[in-house]
Design an enzyme around this catalytic site. Structure first.
Site, PDB file in Angstrom:
ATOM      1  N   THR A  37      38.901  17.255  16.268  1.00 51.00           N
ATOM      2  CA  THR A  37      39.311  16.235  15.302  1.00 51.00           C
ATOM      3  C   THR A  37      39.650  14.916  16.002  1.00 51.00           C
ATOM      4  OG1 THR A  37      41.463  17.284  15.464  1.00 51.00           O
ATOM      5  CG2 THR A  37      40.179  17.756  13.489  1.00 51.00           C
ATOM      6  N   ASP A  38      39.944  14.988  17.319  1.00 53.67           N
ATOM      7  CA  ASP A  38      40.435  13.781  18.010  1.00 53.67           C
ATOM      8  C   ASP A  38      39.424  12.640  17.960  1.00 53.67           C
ATOM      9  OD1 ASP A  38      38.768  15.231  19.707  1.00 53.67           O
ATOM     10  OD2 ASP A  38      39.892  14.743  21.533  1.00 53.67           O
ATOM     11  N   GLY A 126      40.592  24.741  34.770  1.00 57.37           N
ATOM     12  CA  GLY A 126      39.368  25.074  34.044  1.00 57.37           C
ATOM     13  C   GLY A 126      39.544  26.133  32.974  1.00 57.37           C
ATOM     14  N   ALA A 127      40.778  26.479  32.626  1.00 54.75           N
ATOM     15  CA  ALA A 127      41.020  27.511  31.612  1.00 54.75           C
ATOM     16  C   ALA A 127      41.248  26.883  30.238  1.00 54.75           C
ATOM     17  CB  ALA A 127      42.229  28.357  32.002  1.00 54.75           C
ATOM     18  N   GLY A 128      41.110  25.565  30.137  1.00 54.61           N
ATOM     19  CA  GLY A 128      41.352  24.894  28.859  1.00 54.61           C
ATOM     20  C   GLY A 128      42.824  24.597  28.638  1.00 54.61           C
ATOM     21  N   LEU A 129      43.634  24.694  29.691  1.00 57.04           N
ATOM     22  CA  LEU A 129      45.065  24.407  29.557  1.00 57.04           C
ATOM     23  C   LEU A 129      45.414  23.039  30.149  1.00 57.04           C
ATOM     24  CD1 LEU A 129      46.462  27.978  30.377  1.00 57.04           C
ATOM     25  CD2 LEU A 129      46.038  26.948  28.132  1.00 57.04           C
ATOM     26  N   SER A 130      44.375  22.275  30.425  1.00 55.20           N
ATOM     27  CA  SER A 130      44.500  20.891  30.885  1.00 55.20           C
ATOM     28  C   SER A 130      45.293  20.728  32.171  1.00 55.20           C
ATOM     29  CB  SER A 130      45.079  20.001  29.790  1.00 55.20           C
ATOM     30  OG  SER A 130      44.618  18.691  30.011  1.00 55.20           O
ATOM     31  N   ASP A 176      45.499  15.107  25.739  1.00 60.40           N
ATOM     32  CA  ASP A 176      46.066  15.932  26.809  1.00 60.40           C
ATOM     33  C   ASP A 176      47.168  15.198  27.563  1.00 60.40           C
ATOM     34  OD1 ASP A 176      44.133  17.664  26.012  1.00 60.40           O
ATOM     35  OD2 ASP A 176      42.875  17.458  27.797  1.00 60.40           O
TER      36      ASP A 176
END
Ligand code: ADP
Ligand code: MG
Length: 388
Positions: A37-38, A126-130, A176
């Site tokens: 959505t960003d 790289g786990a999508g946890l920024s 992020d």
């Protein structure tokens, strides 16, 4: 937390043969809801996680930046005045990129100012946890403080995004860095990506005996960036067909009116954005009312929308979500850009070991790597751990 902090202080002492003058940290993040959505001027609802990146730092008087980061190989050294940001590659782009960007804010006559940085992180990369925003924000807070620049947290968040866009070359939005910089403990950050307005939304599910869990599938997909560009293009095309500045301005009725002109694929993708924006607003209301059944239901609806309309899930994410739902979660969804990474679930704390058993059963029976499960607490944003 004290772990990464202790490691950073001792890494600093080992590498620079002195104690650091300051210690700073910033968290990773997970997105509760509001995916893709960003870049449609819409709404997102991320929270800062308890895993943090810690920077132990001191000023130098030789105009150099010297940085060492645990698990990232040899230290790097650059002369700040002669630094060309185009020369920064690998992890130095994130770390030295921030120093380079902050150097533009220094007062004249302070050109000899440099900085020594020792970095340790508990945020997996790289786990999508920024992990990238965490390291950018931690370094930004450190250098801002040591050099006495006095930049506001929002300005530092913007600078982190600028580094990611211009130095690293990743076309990401500012969510992020905003969440890593501005979050409050026990609150999610409700962000309007059009205006950058923020609101802190209380997350009180643990008082209701619930836990927010992150399940890392371990899947890292290489095609994610081309799929991302493709989705962005669909959204721009759909907004143009409907005649709105961005899909944030479109309603479901409008989409239906233009369904034929949109075509099947762009219609489905636009529908994800429009319904996802509405789900973010509904989740904010439900969290404020401590209505966690509704939060869970919105998570699960969001996952279906990403799986079926936006087409960004993968079998491992779907199975993690279904396993959590089967284990009794109030709801679950993939989180992040898609095609791998993590899913989240809201579940009774008493059912955590049952969830782990279900994941183990379903994944190992397919011969797939069993997701790692962690409980997430909404944590505070970037901060000074130890002042000068
Ligand atoms: P993520 O989802 O974790 O943000 P990215 O690909 O955006 O994944 O960023 C990961 C990259 O950020 C790493 O490959 C590394 O270059 C950089 N990075 C992350 N954490 C650190 C750290 N603690 N020290 C140095 N570089 C880091
Ligand atoms: Mg990143």
């Amino acid at each position: 937390m004290s772990d990464a902090r202790e490691r950073a202080e001792s890494l600093f002492a080992r590498h620079f043969q002195a104690d650091p003058t300051g210690v700073f940290s910033a968290p990773g993040r997970v997105n509760l809801i509001g995916e893709h959505t960003d870049y449609n001027d819409g709404f997102v609802l991320p929270l800062a996680i308890s895993q943090r990146t810690v920077v132990a730092a001191s000023i130098r008087d030789d105009g150099a930046v010297v940085a060492v980061s645990e698990g990232h190989g040899d230290a790097v050294t650059y002369d700040i005045a002669s630094l060309d940001s185009a020369d920064l590659t690998g992890w130095a782009a994130y770390v030295v990129g921030v120093v380079w960007a902050l150097a533009q804010h220094r007062r004249e006559g302070s050109t000899a100012l440099g900085v020594s940085l020792a970095i340790c992180s508990d945020v997996p990369t790289g786990a999508g946890l920024s992990s990238s925003a965490a390291v950018e924000c931690a370094v930004a807070v450190a250098v801002n403080d040591l050099w006495g620049l006095g930049l506001e947290p929002r300005a530092l968040a913007g600078l982190g995004q600028q580094v990611e866009n211009e130095v690293v070359g990743a076309h990401t939005g500012g969510m992020d860095q905003m969440v890593s910089m501005l979050s409050l403990a026990d609150h999610a950050l409700f962000l309007d990506c059009r205006t950058d307005d923020i609101e802190h939304i209380p997350c009180s599910w643990s008082a209701a005996g619930l836990a927010l869990v992150v399940m890392d599938t371990g899947v890292r997909h290489a095609n994610a960036s081309s799929a991302y560009g493709d989705r962005r293009k669909s959204c721009e095309e759909a907004a143009a067909v409907v005649g709105v500045p961005a899909l944030r301005d479109a309603s479901l009725t409008q989409l239906r009116d233009y369904q034929g002109a949109l075509g099947e694929e762009n219609y489905a993708r636009a529908r994800h954005i429009v319904t996802e924006n509405a789900r973010v607003l509904d989740t904010v209301d439900a969290l404020r009312a401590s209505d966690f059944e509704t939060v869970g239901a919105l998570f699960s609806q969001s996952h279906l929308s990403m799986r079926d309309d936006y087409d960004i899930s993968c079998p491992e994410l779907d199975l993690a979500v279904e396993s959590a739902q089967g284990a009794g979660a109030l709801g679950a969804r993939m989180t992040g850009g898609g095609f791998g990474g993590c899913a989240i679930a809201l579940i009774s704390a008493e059912l955590l070991s049952h969830l782990e058993g279900e994941l183990h059963h379903h994944f190992s029976s397919r011969g797939w790597q069993v997701p790692r499960v962690g409980v997430v607490r909404a944590s505070a944003g970037a901060r000074v751990e130890q002042a000068l």
